[in-house]
Motif scaffolding. Structure first.
Motif, mmCIF file in Angstrom:
data_model
loop_
_atom_site.group_PDB
_atom_site.id
_atom_site.type_symbol
_atom_site.label_atom_id
_atom_site.label_comp_id
_atom_site.label_asym_id
_atom_site.label_seq_id
_atom_site.Cartn_x
_atom_site.Cartn_y
_atom_site.Cartn_z
ATOM 1 N N VAL A 176 70.811 20.349 2.253
ATOM 2 C CA VAL A 176 71.547 20.871 1.313
ATOM 3 C C VAL A 176 72.648 21.075 1.544
ATOM 4 C CG1 VAL A 176 72.013 22.639 -1.007
ATOM 5 C CG2 VAL A 176 69.553 22.624 0.264
ATOM 6 N N ALA A 177 73.142 21.925 1.914
ATOM 7 C CA ALA A 177 74.583 22.467 1.642
ATOM 8 C C ALA A 177 75.854 21.239 2.960
ATOM 9 C CB ALA A 177 74.951 23.546 2.995
ATOM 10 N N ARG A 178 75.401 20.924 3.741
ATOM 11 C CA ARG A 178 75.935 19.952 4.046
ATOM 12 C C ARG A 178 75.580 18.325 3.237
ATOM 13 N NH1 ARG A 178 77.221 20.420 9.153
ATOM 14 N NH2 ARG A 178 75.654 21.671 9.787
ATOM 15 N N PRO A 179 74.818 17.465 2.690
ATOM 16 C CA PRO A 179 74.767 16.669 2.232
ATOM 17 C C PRO A 179 76.248 16.587 1.081
ATOM 18 C CG PRO A 179 72.322 16.703 2.708
ATOM 19 C CD PRO A 179 73.314 18.253 3.506
ATOM 20 N N LEU A 180 76.212 17.728 0.172
ATOM 21 C CA LEU A 180 76.865 18.713 -0.442
ATOM 22 C C LEU A 180 78.438 17.934 -0.577
ATOM 23 C CD1 LEU A 180 75.659 21.253 -2.498
ATOM 24 C CD2 LEU A 180 75.528 19.278 -3.479
ATOM 25 N N LEU A 181 78.532 18.835 1.367
ATOM 26 C CA LEU A 181 79.772 19.028 1.046
ATOM 27 C C LEU A 181 80.489 17.642 1.989
ATOM 28 C CD1 LEU A 181 80.302 22.537 3.971
ATOM 29 C CD2 LEU A 181 81.007 22.028 1.124
ATOM 30 N N VAL A 192 80.604 23.368 11.087
ATOM 31 C CA VAL A 192 79.226 23.394 12.037
ATOM 32 C C VAL A 192 78.554 23.973 10.916
ATOM 33 C CG1 VAL A 192 78.116 23.068 13.863
ATOM 34 C CG2 VAL A 192 79.977 22.171 14.331
ATOM 35 N N GLN A 193 79.092 25.254 10.394
ATOM 36 C CA GLN A 193 77.783 25.969 10.192
ATOM 37 C C GLN A 193 78.369 26.283 8.885
ATOM 38 O OE1 GLN A 193 74.537 26.502 10.655
ATOM 39 N NE2 GLN A 193 74.779 26.116 12.825
ATOM 40 N N PRO A 194 79.073 25.491 7.991
ATOM 41 C CA PRO A 194 79.477 26.034 6.456
ATOM 42 C C PRO A 194 78.566 27.310 6.152
ATOM 43 C CG PRO A 194 77.928 23.846 6.710
ATOM 44 C CD PRO A 194 77.814 24.370 8.021
ATOM 45 N N LEU A 195 77.852 27.492 6.332
ATOM 46 C CA LEU A 195 76.680 28.542 5.735
ATOM 47 C C LEU A 195 76.657 29.736 6.428
ATOM 48 C CD1 LEU A 195 74.158 26.275 3.485
ATOM 49 C CD2 LEU A 195 76.388 26.930 2.982
ATOM 50 N N ILE A 259 72.803 27.830 -3.696
ATOM 51 C CA ILE A 259 73.834 27.222 -3.142
ATOM 52 C C ILE A 259 74.152 25.868 -3.915
ATOM 53 C CG2 ILE A 259 74.480 26.060 -0.528
ATOM 54 C CD1 ILE A 259 73.000 27.857 -0.131
ATOM 55 N N TYR A 260 72.896 24.883 -5.054
ATOM 56 C CA TYR A 260 73.242 23.726 -4.873
ATOM 57 C C TYR A 260 74.192 24.226 -6.827
ATOM 58 C CZ TYR A 260 72.907 19.597 -7.970
ATOM 59 O OH TYR A 260 72.970 18.797 -8.665
ATOM 60 N N ARG A 261 73.197 25.335 -7.641
ATOM 61 C CA ARG A 261 74.928 25.718 -8.668
ATOM 62 C C ARG A 261 75.425 26.149 -8.198
ATOM 63 N NH1 ARG A 261 75.182 25.395 -13.749
ATOM 64 N NH2 ARG A 261 75.210 27.784 -14.211
ATOM 65 N N THR A 262 76.193 26.765 -6.776
ATOM 66 C CA THR A 262 77.753 26.976 -6.805
ATOM 67 C C THR A 262 78.345 25.831 -6.672
ATOM 68 O OG1 THR A 262 76.648 29.095 -5.441
ATOM 69 C CG2 THR A 262 78.959 28.063 -4.984
ATOM 70 N N ALA A 263 77.627 24.927 -6.151
ATOM 71 C CA ALA A 263 78.859 23.398 -5.790
ATOM 72 C C ALA A 263 78.313 23.041 -7.507
ATOM 73 C CB ALA A 263 77.255 23.305 -5.669
ATOM 74 N N GLN A 264 77.617 23.106 -8.159
ATOM 75 C CA GLN A 264 77.610 22.661 -9.823
ATOM 76 C C GLN A 264 78.547 23.176 -10.568
ATOM 77 O OE1 GLN A 264 76.518 23.924 -12.323
ATOM 78 N NE2 GLN A 264 76.766 21.581 -13.793
ATOM 79 N N LEU A 265 78.711 24.666 -10.076
ATOM 80 C CA LEU A 265 79.320 25.254 -11.313
ATOM 81 C C LEU A 265 81.066 24.443 -10.479
ATOM 82 C CD1 LEU A 265 78.450 28.817 -10.833
ATOM 83 C CD2 LEU A 265 78.974 27.132 -12.950
#
Length: 314
Positions: A176-181, A192-195, A259-265
């Motif tokens: 989830v996080a790495r593709p979003l970023l 390396v460890q964004p979360l 996490i996706y919701r945070t990115a979407q906002l």
């Protein structure tokens, strides 16, 4: 990978061993900065005591690097508070901090409130479920903030084994996080460890950031810090191996949705999506739906809170 990110990886990625403790203590004394360590905790009696013990022994008694250890208990039903206090931490209950604002469940909520009960110029967050804990998790990420004036936020990086299998932890990060970023904030693709829950930052930055109340706090903080201070003010330090309790697939699904919701906002403020997630569990009559709310609330920057402003003036 962007050339700018490649340059950043070379200039802003270090190892905990690059800065010996004596160097960090000297830098701390020279700059007069103070360091707070915060452990957000919920039912972590099995691990929180050892973490506090190691930090106090290695970074307070043997070397005066850390000024305070604060465990913020968000409603444990076990002996987390008692174990943490016995090990030498100051324990504060989430609900006692800023009582005029009703608390909501979530890790980000605890981190946000912790700014009101700590005093360090540098605030270091450490998850309370770590096993085989090393003081490098603190000294490593605090180090660049003491020795590099332009650095504002430092994330820990590490291997995350899944059981006995090396390198298979961090499933939400990879899926989830790495593709979003990489797709939306490619300047952050070098983390390396964004979360990861172990990171340190200057209070002057933290008090300017909004805090998603739930699992989106780490991604939200990284994205907002990038926009606020720029990539060169961010860094990461290799602290070895992180061992902790892994959550089941459904819990990871709820974390991913938050996490996706945070990115979407952050991608489209004002464009609302339905903030729920339906999962399935097998019951007596077959698969039964279970619908969960997705964390959508965010706390404002702490410098907008009257009680925080009044405390700093006093």
């Amino acid at each position: 990978m962007l050339e700018e990110v490649e340059r950043w990886l070379s200039a802003r990625s270090w190892s905990a061993g690059d800065r010996p403790i004596r160097q960090l203590v000297a830098a701390k004394q020279a700059t007069g900065q103070t360091v707070s360590v915060v452990l957000p905790a919920l039912d972590e009696e099995a691990t929180v005591g050892e973490i506090v013990t190691v930090i106090r022994r290695d970074l307070m008694d043997r070397a005066p690097l850390v000024d305070e250890i604060v465990v913020v208990d968000s409603g444990s039903s076990d002996r987390t508070s008692e174990v943490a206090a016995a090990a030498g931490a100051r324990v504060v209950h989430r609900d006692a901090i800023l009582p005029r604002v009703p608390p909501v469940p979530g890790k980000g909520e605890v981190l946000w409130r912790s700014l009101l009960v700590t005093g360090g110029d540098i605030v270091c967050f450490v998850d309370a479920d770590l096993r085989e804990f090393s003081a490098d998790f603190v000294s490593g990420i605090v180090g660049p903030l003491l020795t590099e004036p332009d650095v504002q936020l430092v994330k820990a990086m590490y291997d995350r084994p899944l059981g006995t299998t090396p390198g298979q932890g961090g499933r939400v990060t990879e899926l989830v996080a790495r593709p979003l970023l990489n797709l939306h904030w490619p300047l952050l693709a070098g983390f390396v460890q964004p979360l990861g829950g172990e990171y340190a930052a200057r209070r002057s930055l933290l008090e300017r950031l909004p805090f998603p109340v739930g699992y989106g706090v780490e991604l939200g903080m990284l994205v907002d810090a990038l926009h606020l201070v720029g990539l060169d003010a961010l860094a990461q330090v290799d602290v070895g191996v992180r061992r902790h309790h892994h959550q089941d697939g459904q819990a990871l699904g709820r974390m991913s949705a938050a996490i996706y919701r945070t990115a979407q906002l952050r991608l489209a403020r004002g464009h609302l999506v339905r903030p729920t997630l339906t999962q399935f569990e097998r019951g007596p009559s077959g698969f039964e739906p279970r619908t969960h709310a997705v964390d959508t609330e965010e706390r404002p920057p702490m410098r907008e809170i009257a009680e925080y402003t009044a405390r700093r003036v006093a």
